[in-house]
Motif scaffolding. Structure first.
Motif, PDB file in Angstrom:
ATOM      1  N   LEU A 119       0.824  -1.205   0.000  1.00 42.53           N
ATOM      2  CA  LEU A 119       0.000   0.000   0.000  1.00 42.53           C
ATOM      3  C   LEU A 119       0.858   1.254   0.000  1.00 42.53           C
ATOM      4  CD1 LEU A 119      -2.874  -0.901   2.476  1.00 42.53           C
ATOM      5  CD2 LEU A 119      -3.189   0.040   0.191  1.00 42.53           C
ATOM      6  N   ILE A 120       1.866   1.262   0.860  1.00 39.46           N
ATOM      7  CA  ILE A 120       2.743   2.432   0.953  1.00 39.46           C
ATOM      8  C   ILE A 120       3.521   2.619  -0.346  1.00 39.46           C
ATOM      9  CG2 ILE A 120       4.717   3.433   2.161  1.00 39.46           C
ATOM     10  CD1 ILE A 120       3.731   2.073   4.705  1.00 39.46           C
ATOM     11  N   GLN A 121       4.001   1.527  -0.931  1.00 42.12           N
ATOM     12  CA  GLN A 121       4.760   1.605  -2.182  1.00 42.12           C
ATOM     13  C   GLN A 121       3.880   2.083  -3.333  1.00 42.12           C
ATOM     14  OE1 GLN A 121       6.333  -2.346  -2.609  1.00 42.12           O
ATOM     15  NE2 GLN A 121       7.709  -2.156  -0.860  1.00 42.12           N
ATOM     16  N   ALA A 122       2.624   1.641  -3.350  1.00 44.34           N
ATOM     17  CA  ALA A 122       1.722   1.999  -4.450  1.00 44.34           C
ATOM     18  C   ALA A 122       1.287   3.454  -4.375  1.00 44.34           C
ATOM     19  CB  ALA A 122       0.495   1.094  -4.435  1.00 44.34           C
ATOM     20  N   SER A 123       1.166   3.978  -3.157  1.00 45.06           N
ATOM     21  CA  SER A 123       0.672   5.345  -2.998  1.00 45.06           C
ATOM     22  C   SER A 123       1.341   6.001  -1.790  1.00 45.06           C
ATOM     23  CB  SER A 123      -0.856   5.327  -2.830  1.00 45.06           C
ATOM     24  OG  SER A 123      -1.375   6.614  -2.765  1.00 45.06           O
ATOM     25  N   PRO A 124       2.632   6.343  -1.913  1.00 44.00           N
ATOM     26  CA  PRO A 124       3.380   6.870  -0.761  1.00 44.00           C
ATOM     27  C   PRO A 124       2.846   8.191  -0.220  1.00 44.00           C
ATOM     28  CG  PRO A 124       4.646   7.101  -2.783  1.00 44.00           C
ATOM     29  CD  PRO A 124       3.470   6.244  -3.112  1.00 44.00           C
ATOM     30  N   LYS A 125       2.153   8.960  -1.062  1.00 46.69           N
ATOM     31  CA  LYS A 125       1.619  10.242  -0.621  1.00 46.69           C
ATOM     32  C   LYS A 125       0.160  10.157  -0.197  1.00 46.69           C
ATOM     33  CE  LYS A 125       4.797  13.030  -3.391  1.00 46.69           C
ATOM     34  NZ  LYS A 125       4.943  14.099  -4.396  1.00 46.69           N
ATOM     35  N   ASN A 126      -0.333   8.948  -0.115  1.00 47.77           N
ATOM     36  CA  ASN A 126      -1.706   8.742   0.342  1.00 47.77           C
ATOM     37  C   ASN A 126      -1.857   9.250   1.771  1.00 47.77           C
ATOM     38  OD1 ASN A 126      -4.096   7.454   1.471  1.00 47.77           O
ATOM     39  ND2 ASN A 126      -4.063   6.098  -0.301  1.00 47.77           N
ATOM     40  N   PRO A 127      -2.921  10.005   2.069  1.00 46.04           N
ATOM     41  CA  PRO A 127      -3.130  10.499   3.436  1.00 46.04           C
ATOM     42  C   PRO A 127      -3.182   9.387   4.485  1.00 46.04           C
ATOM     43  CG  PRO A 127      -4.604  11.614   1.915  1.00 46.04           C
ATOM     44  CD  PRO A 127      -3.950  10.507   1.143  1.00 46.04           C
ATOM     45  N   GLN A 128      -3.467   8.153   4.040  1.00 45.82           N
ATOM     46  CA  GLN A 128      -3.553   7.021   4.958  1.00 45.82           C
ATOM     47  C   GLN A 128      -2.212   6.319   5.163  1.00 45.82           C
ATOM     48  OE1 GLN A 128      -6.401   6.118   6.644  1.00 45.82           O
ATOM     49  NE2 GLN A 128      -7.221   8.010   5.786  1.00 45.82           N
ATOM     50  N   ALA A 129      -1.150   6.797   4.515  1.00 47.14           N
ATOM     51  CA  ALA A 129       0.149   6.111   4.582  1.00 47.14           C
ATOM     52  C   ALA A 129       0.643   5.985   6.020  1.00 47.14           C
ATOM     53  CB  ALA A 129       1.176   6.847   3.725  1.00 47.14           C
ATOM     54  N   GLY A 130       0.426   7.006   6.832  1.00 50.72           N
ATOM     55  CA  GLY A 130       0.817   6.931   8.239  1.00 50.72           C
ATOM     56  C   GLY A 130       0.099   5.811   8.969  1.00 50.72           C
ATOM     57  N   ASN A 131      -1.181   5.627   8.668  1.00 50.99           N
ATOM     58  CA  ASN A 131      -1.941   4.532   9.282  1.00 50.99           C
ATOM     59  C   ASN A 131      -1.365   3.176   8.886  1.00 50.99           C
ATOM     60  OD1 ASN A 131      -3.758   6.284  10.514  1.00 50.99           O
ATOM     61  ND2 ASN A 131      -5.187   6.237   8.804  1.00 50.99           N
ATOM     62  N   TYR A 132      -0.969   3.055   7.625  1.00 54.43           N
ATOM     63  CA  TYR A 132      -0.402   1.788   7.160  1.00 54.43           C
ATOM     64  C   TYR A 132       0.919   1.495   7.883  1.00 54.43           C
ATOM     65  CZ  TYR A 132      -3.682   2.799   3.336  1.00 54.43           C
ATOM     66  OH  TYR A 132      -4.789   3.121   2.602  1.00 54.43           O
ATOM     67  N   GLN A 133       1.726   2.536   8.079  1.00 55.03           N
ATOM     68  CA  GLN A 133       2.989   2.349   8.785  1.00 55.03           C
ATOM     69  C   GLN A 133       2.739   1.954  10.236  1.00 55.03           C
ATOM     70  OE1 GLN A 133       6.070   2.266   7.569  1.00 55.03           O
ATOM     71  NE2 GLN A 133       6.867   1.796   9.612  1.00 55.03           N
ATOM     72  N   LEU A 134       1.722   2.525  10.849  1.00 53.67           N
ATOM     73  CA  LEU A 134       1.372   2.151  12.220  1.00 53.67           C
ATOM     74  C   LEU A 134       0.933   0.689  12.285  1.00 53.67           C
ATOM     75  CD1 LEU A 134       0.896   2.869  15.180  1.00 53.67           C
ATOM     76  CD2 LEU A 134      -1.365   3.759  14.540  1.00 53.67           C
ATOM     77  N   GLU A 135       0.173   0.263  11.293  1.00 52.00           N
ATOM     78  CA  GLU A 135      -0.254  -1.138  11.251  1.00 52.00           C
ATOM     79  C   GLU A 135       0.944  -2.079  11.145  1.00 52.00           C
ATOM     80  OE1 GLU A 135      -3.170  -2.323  11.678  1.00 52.00           O
ATOM     81  OE2 GLU A 135      -4.533  -0.636  11.380  1.00 52.00           O
ATOM     82  N   ILE A 136       1.935  -1.684  10.361  1.00 54.45           N
ATOM     83  CA  ILE A 136       3.145  -2.502  10.229  1.00 54.45           C
ATOM     84  C   ILE A 136       3.841  -2.643  11.577  1.00 54.45           C
ATOM     85  CG2 ILE A 136       5.470  -2.548   9.232  1.00 54.45           C
ATOM     86  CD1 ILE A 136       4.245  -1.232   6.712  1.00 54.45           C
ATOM     87  N   ALA A 137       3.993  -1.532  12.279  1.00 58.46           N
ATOM     88  CA  ALA A 137       4.638  -1.567  13.594  1.00 58.46           C
ATOM     89  C   ALA A 137       3.851  -2.451  14.561  1.00 58.46           C
ATOM     90  CB  ALA A 137       4.757  -0.145  14.154  1.00 58.46           C
ATOM     91  N   GLN A 138       2.543  -2.336  14.548  1.00 58.80           N
ATOM     92  CA  GLN A 138       1.704  -3.149  15.426  1.00 58.80           C
ATOM     93  C   GLN A 138       1.845  -4.626  15.107  1.00 58.80           C
ATOM     94  OE1 GLN A 138      -2.140  -1.427  14.677  1.00 58.80           O
ATOM     95  NE2 GLN A 138      -1.948   0.089  16.312  1.00 58.80           N
ATOM     96  N   CYS A 139       1.921  -4.946  13.820  1.00 60.87           N
ATOM     97  CA  CYS A 139       2.071  -6.355  13.423  1.00 60.87           C
ATOM     98  C   CYS A 139       3.372  -6.939  13.960  1.00 60.87           C
ATOM     99  CB  CYS A 139       2.010  -6.487  11.906  1.00 60.87           C
ATOM    100  SG  CYS A 139       0.341  -6.337  11.208  1.00 60.87           S
ATOM    101  N   TYR A 140       4.453  -6.175  13.924  1.00 58.73           N
ATOM    102  CA  TYR A 140       5.721  -6.674  14.468  1.00 58.73           C
ATOM    103  C   TYR A 140       5.620  -6.880  15.983  1.00 58.73           C
ATOM    104  CZ  TYR A 140       8.488  -6.351  10.202  1.00 58.73           C
ATOM    105  OH  TYR A 140       9.010  -6.567   8.940  1.00 58.73           O
ATOM    106  N   THR A 141       4.901  -6.005  16.667  1.00 59.33           N
ATOM    107  CA  THR A 141       4.688  -6.217  18.102  1.00 59.33           C
ATOM    108  C   THR A 141       3.922  -7.508  18.342  1.00 59.33           C
ATOM    109  OG1 THR A 141       4.707  -3.848  18.614  1.00 59.33           O
ATOM    110  CG2 THR A 141       3.635  -5.280  20.199  1.00 59.33           C
ATOM    111  N   LEU A 142       2.883  -7.742  17.535  1.00 61.13           N
ATOM    112  CA  LEU A 142       2.086  -8.958  17.676  1.00 61.13           C
ATOM    113  C   LEU A 142       2.896 -10.207  17.353  1.00 61.13           C
ATOM    114  CD1 LEU A 142      -1.222  -7.615  16.089  1.00 61.13           C
ATOM    115  CD2 LEU A 142      -0.893  -8.271  18.488  1.00 61.13           C
ATOM    116  N   LEU A 143       3.932 -10.050  16.537  1.00 60.38           N
ATOM    117  CA  LEU A 143       4.842 -11.163  16.226  1.00 60.38           C
ATOM    118  C   LEU A 143       5.929 -11.319  17.288  1.00 60.38           C
ATOM    119  CD1 LEU A 143       5.299 -10.585  12.381  1.00 60.38           C
ATOM    120  CD2 LEU A 143       4.247 -12.587  13.447  1.00 60.38           C
ATOM    121  N   HIS A 144       5.878 -10.468  18.317  1.00 66.64           N
ATOM    122  CA  HIS A 144       6.880 -10.447  19.403  1.00 66.64           C
ATOM    123  C   HIS A 144       8.269 -10.076  18.891  1.00 66.64           C
ATOM    124  CE1 HIS A 144       3.729 -12.274  21.775  1.00 66.64           C
ATOM    125  NE2 HIS A 144       3.695 -13.319  20.959  1.00 66.64           N
ATOM    126  N   ASN A 145       8.292  -9.434  17.746  1.00 64.30           N
ATOM    127  CA  ASN A 145       9.546  -8.917  17.212  1.00 64.30           C
ATOM    128  C   ASN A 145       9.643  -7.452  17.652  1.00 64.30           C
ATOM    129  OD1 ASN A 145      11.793  -8.107  15.761  1.00 64.30           O
ATOM    130  ND2 ASN A 145      11.174  -9.109  13.862  1.00 64.30           N
TER     131      ASN A 145
END
Length: 304
Positions: free
Chosen positions: A158-184
């Motif tokens: 999503l971020i690669q397809a539309s880096p200037k999308n207003p939702q890009a920050g939300n996508y990055q937050l989701e990525i960080a949350q997923c790594y926490t859920l993976l205990h990484n």
């Protein structure tokens, strides 16, 4: 009246009738004769065009009507027929997205919805509908399948397809949350920091610092957790996460056996915390831990 002017008027009349039928019936029927050679080709082309647009619009509206009456399978069939027969129509991506939406939200068929969203993303240019479809794919992996690794891949797309999308920050937050859920937790900390650095105007930065603090806390990095929580307090004094940040600081100090500091922060938040009884339980447990530690320290002193 000259024949040429007569034919121009007749052609205009045909066009008016076609447009009238399009607006009234939802489609224009080819029931008129094409006149002579003067302008004949132009009139024929116009009537055909109106007919095609009218038919496509009517088919789309019929699908919408089926869904409104909760005839979901009929609606899906009509939307898919629309896409198959009018693949270049501007509403074709919308139709395919609606199919996935029905499958996901109305029929609870996440597997089929995923396939439909994939088809939309893979076969149409980037648009509002392809971005939303890709987001739905990522959400299904994260929330429905708990496949956090694949969810990360999808959010990165999503971020690669539309880096200037207003939702890009939300996508990055989701990525960080997923790594926490993976205990990484280490990678999660990197992703939280990436969000802070690359999206300084992100509207949920207070939540980002709070979640980063939680990530440090559960990984046992209590000093770093306190720093993140304190950032919430200093930079966002009116944040809704302020009570939780105060509570988090108290918890971090407690884990480091700094009971006096822990008590101070627990008492600061006891009135504002969403569940005051939880803070009361922590204060009680803190007193017991403090007594136990004091008793152990006295015993060690006597033995020496």
């Amino acid at each position: 009246m000259p024949r040429t002017k007569l034919m121009r008027d007749e052609c205009r009349a045909f066009t008016d009738v076609a447009l009238f039928e399009f607006g009234f019936e939802g489609r224009a029927l080819l029931t008129f004769r094409i006149w002579g050679s003067i302008g004949g080709v132009k009139v024929f082309y116009l009537i055909i065009l109106v007919s095609l647009v009218g038919c496509a619009t009517a088919d789309f509206r019929t699908a919408e009507e089926m869904v409104r009456h909760q005839k979901f399978y009929n609606g899906i069939e009509l939307y898919l027929t629309f896409v198959r027969e009018h693949p270049k129509h501007r509403r074709a991506p919308e139709a395919l997205f609606e199919v996935g939406n029905i499958q996901q939200l109305m029929l609870n068929d996440h597997k089929q919805a995923m396939a439909t969203y994939r088809k939309l993303v893979n076969n149409f240019p980037i648009s509002h509908y392809t971005i939303n479809a890709q987001q739905r794919i990522a959400e299904i992996y994260k929330t429905q399948q708990a496949d956090y690794r694949q969810a990360i891949v999808e959010y990165e797309k999503l971020i690669q397809a539309s880096p200037k999308n207003p939702q890009a920050g939300n996508y990055q937050l989701e990525i960080a949350q997923c790594y926490t859920l993976l205990h990484n937790y280490e990678q999660a900390a990197i992703e939280f920091q990436k969000l802070i650095d690359e999206y300084p105007a992100y509207g949920r930065l207070d939540e980002v610092f709070f979640q980063a603090g939680n990530n440090f806390y559960i990984s046992g990095k209590y000093k770093e957790a306190i720093q993140s929580y304190e950032t919430v307090l200093s930079r966002f004094p009116n944040s809704n996460f302020r009570p939780q940040a105060l509570f988090g600081i108290g918890g971090a100090y407690e884990e480091m056996d700094q009971f006096k500091e822990a008590r101070k922060y627990y008492e600061m938040v006891v009135k504002d915390y969403p569940s005051p009884q939880v803070v009361q339980i922590r204060l009680k447990g803190l007193s017991e831990r403090e007594k136990k530690k004091t008793k152990i320290a006295k015993g060690a002193h006597i033995r020496h």
